[in-house]
Design a protein around this motif. Structure first.
Motif, short mmCIF file in Angstrom:
data_model
loop_
_atom_site.label_atom_id
_atom_site.label_comp_id
_atom_site.label_asym_id
_atom_site.label_seq_id
_atom_site.Cartn_x
_atom_site.Cartn_y
_atom_site.Cartn_z
N MET A 74 0.84 -1.19 0.00
CA MET A 74 0.00 0.00 0.00
C MET A 74 0.88 1.25 0.00
SD MET A 74 -2.85 1.20 2.82
CE MET A 74 -3.85 -0.24 2.58
N SER A 75 0.49 2.25 -0.78
CA SER A 75 1.24 3.49 -0.83
C SER A 75 1.03 4.29 0.46
CB SER A 75 0.77 4.33 -2.02
OG SER A 75 -0.55 4.79 -1.79
N PHE A 76 1.89 5.28 0.67
CA PHE A 76 1.73 6.13 1.84
C PHE A 76 0.39 6.85 1.79
CE2 PHE A 76 2.18 10.10 4.20
CZ PHE A 76 2.60 9.63 5.43
N ALA A 77 -0.02 7.28 0.60
CA ALA A 77 -1.31 7.95 0.47
C ALA A 77 -2.45 7.07 0.98
CB ALA A 77 -1.56 8.34 -0.99
N GLY A 78 -2.37 5.78 0.68
CA GLY A 78 -3.39 4.87 1.16
C GLY A 78 -3.33 4.65 2.66
N ARG A 79 -2.13 4.66 3.22
CA ARG A 79 -1.98 4.45 4.66
C ARG A 79 -2.47 5.64 5.47
NH1 ARG A 79 0.83 -0.09 5.70
NH2 ARG A 79 2.17 -0.94 4.06
N ILE A 80 -2.21 6.84 4.99
CA ILE A 80 -2.53 8.01 5.80
C ILE A 80 -3.97 8.48 5.61
CG2 ILE A 80 -1.85 9.84 4.16
CD1 ILE A 80 -0.47 11.21 6.60
N ARG A 81 -4.62 8.05 4.54
CA ARG A 81 -5.98 8.52 4.29
C ARG A 81 -6.92 8.31 5.48
NH1 ARG A 81 -10.55 6.53 3.97
NH2 ARG A 81 -9.73 4.43 4.05
N PRO A 82 -7.02 7.10 6.06
CA PRO A 82 -7.95 6.95 7.17
C PRO A 82 -7.55 7.74 8.40
CG PRO A 82 -6.67 4.94 6.87
CD PRO A 82 -6.39 5.81 5.69
N VAL A 83 -6.26 8.02 8.55
CA VAL A 83 -5.80 8.81 9.70
C VAL A 83 -6.25 10.26 9.55
CG1 VAL A 83 -3.79 9.53 11.02
CG2 VAL A 83 -3.85 7.25 9.99
N VAL A 84 -6.04 10.81 8.36
CA VAL A 84 -6.48 12.18 8.09
C VAL A 84 -8.00 12.29 8.28
CG1 VAL A 84 -6.75 13.94 6.29
CG2 VAL A 84 -4.57 12.73 6.55
N ASP A 85 -8.72 11.33 7.74
CA ASP A 85 -10.18 11.36 7.85
C ASP A 85 -10.63 11.26 9.31
OD1 ASP A 85 -10.38 11.58 5.14
OD2 ASP A 85 -11.02 9.51 4.79
N ARG A 86 -9.99 10.38 10.08
CA ARG A 86 -10.39 10.21 11.48
C ARG A 86 -10.21 11.50 12.26
NH1 ARG A 86 -7.93 9.74 16.15
NH2 ARG A 86 -5.87 9.68 15.20
N VAL A 87 -9.07 12.14 12.08
CA VAL A 87 -8.80 13.37 12.83
C VAL A 87 -9.77 14.48 12.43
CG1 VAL A 87 -7.11 15.21 13.24
CG2 VAL A 87 -6.38 12.81 13.23
N TYR A 88 -9.90 14.70 11.11
CA TYR A 88 -10.73 15.82 10.66
C TYR A 88 -12.21 15.57 10.91
CZ TYR A 88 -12.70 19.51 7.83
OH TYR A 88 -13.42 20.60 7.42
N ILE A 89 -12.70 14.39 10.54
CA ILE A 89 -14.12 14.11 10.73
C ILE A 89 -14.46 14.05 12.21
CG2 ILE A 89 -15.93 12.39 10.34
CD1 ILE A 89 -14.53 11.71 7.70
N GLY A 90 -13.53 13.56 13.02
CA GLY A 90 -13.76 13.52 14.46
C GLY A 90 -13.95 14.91 15.04
N VAL A 91 -13.11 15.85 14.62
CA VAL A 91 -13.24 17.24 15.09
C VAL A 91 -14.54 17.85 14.59
CG1 VAL A 91 -12.28 19.56 14.91
CG2 VAL A 91 -10.79 17.63 15.41
N ARG A 92 -14.88 17.60 13.33
CA ARG A 92 -16.13 18.15 12.80
C ARG A 92 -17.33 17.63 13.57
NH1 ARG A 92 -16.23 21.44 8.15
NH2 ARG A 92 -18.31 21.70 9.03
N ALA A 93 -17.33 16.34 13.89
CA ALA A 93 -18.45 15.77 14.64
C ALA A 93 -18.51 16.36 16.05
CB ALA A 93 -18.30 14.25 14.71
N ALA A 94 -17.35 16.52 16.68
CA ALA A 94 -17.32 17.06 18.03
C ALA A 94 -17.74 18.53 18.08
CB ALA A 94 -15.92 16.89 18.62
N SER A 95 -17.55 19.25 16.98
CA SER A 95 -17.86 20.67 16.95
C SER A 95 -19.27 20.97 16.45
CB SER A 95 -16.85 21.41 16.07
OG SER A 95 -16.94 20.97 14.72
#
Length: 238
Positions: A1-22
């Motif tokens: 898996m490329s780095f782009a594939g590895r980091i995608r769920p991490v980026v989504d978790r952080v950003y979507i988590g903050v959006r949900a909390a806010s």
């Protein structure tokens, strides 16, 4: 898996988590201004910096109807004869308040405290992560599609704290991959509806692999150590 594939769920978790909390504070912003939630809340990082051309608008709304009747009725957005969308003064006030509230919630959500204060990254780490993501956004100007071009460079108020800058930049970063995904399923001859309904299997794996390939160049600006630093730093955020 490329780095782009590895980091995608991490980026989504952080950003979507903050959006949900806010969500509660963001909804309070809309109530205060007497308008319904609109596209300024989803794309504030780009809209506060520049108008959104018709091509970019079509890209960011490719999975939905693109109905802007609420924004037009409330006076938060206006559209030109060429299909370019821009925020009105009222829309800018709403978008800036949304950006501020999301950053406030992120700072509270991420701030180390007992009993884990020695294990979680603090403000200095947020600053470093914001710098790394900023470099990605700069690199993406060469490879991003119409959605990304509407989002970056991002709007950041002068003196914006690290949590505001990091959440803002992560929001824009996700659109580089969104452009890559649209390009991948279109190259496979699919429509937006078809790809949303596509079951797990070889065809979906092929589209995901092509998405990773097209998304990867944005990360090549970082060396191996910086990529690990970015992945680990975002992964350590609550």
């Amino acid at each position: 898996m490329s780095f782009a594939g590895r980091i995608r769920p991490v980026v989504d978790r952080v950003y979507i988590g903050v959006r949900a909390a806010s969500r509660e504070r963001v909804m309070a912003v809309y109530a205060e201004h007497g308008v319904k939630p609109g596209f300024e809340g989803s794309f504030y990082f780009g809209l506060l910096a520049r108008p959104m051309p018709a091509e970019s608008f079509a890209a960011v709304t490719s999975y939905g109807s693109g109905d802007m009747s609420a924004e037009l009725a409330s006076g938060t957005a206006e559209v030109g004869a060429d299909g370019t969308w821009r925020l009105t003064e009222r829309g800018r006030a709403v978008a800036m308040a949304v950006q501020e509230k999301i950053g406030e919630v992120a700072a509270q959500r991420w701030r180390p405290g007992p009993p884990l204060d020695a294990m979680l990254p603090g403000v200095d780490a947020w600053e470093r992560l914001a710098d790394l993501v900023g470099r990605l956004l700069d690199a993406g100007r060469a490879t991003g599609g119409p959605a990304f071009r509407a989002m970056a460079p991002v709007y950041e108020p002068e003196g914006a704290p690290a949590a505001v800058r990091l959440t803002t930049r992560l929001g824009a970063l996700r659109h580089h991959r969104a452009d890559a995904h649209r390009a991948a399923w279109r190259a496979a001859g699919l429509t937006a509806r078809q790809v949303m309904e596509l079951p797990a299997g070889a065809e979906r794996r092929a589209i995901d692999a092509e998405t990773d390939r097209l998304d990867q160049p944005i990360y090549d600006v970082l060396d191996a150590r910086e990529r690990i630093e970015l992945l680990a730093g975002l992964g350590a955020l609550p």
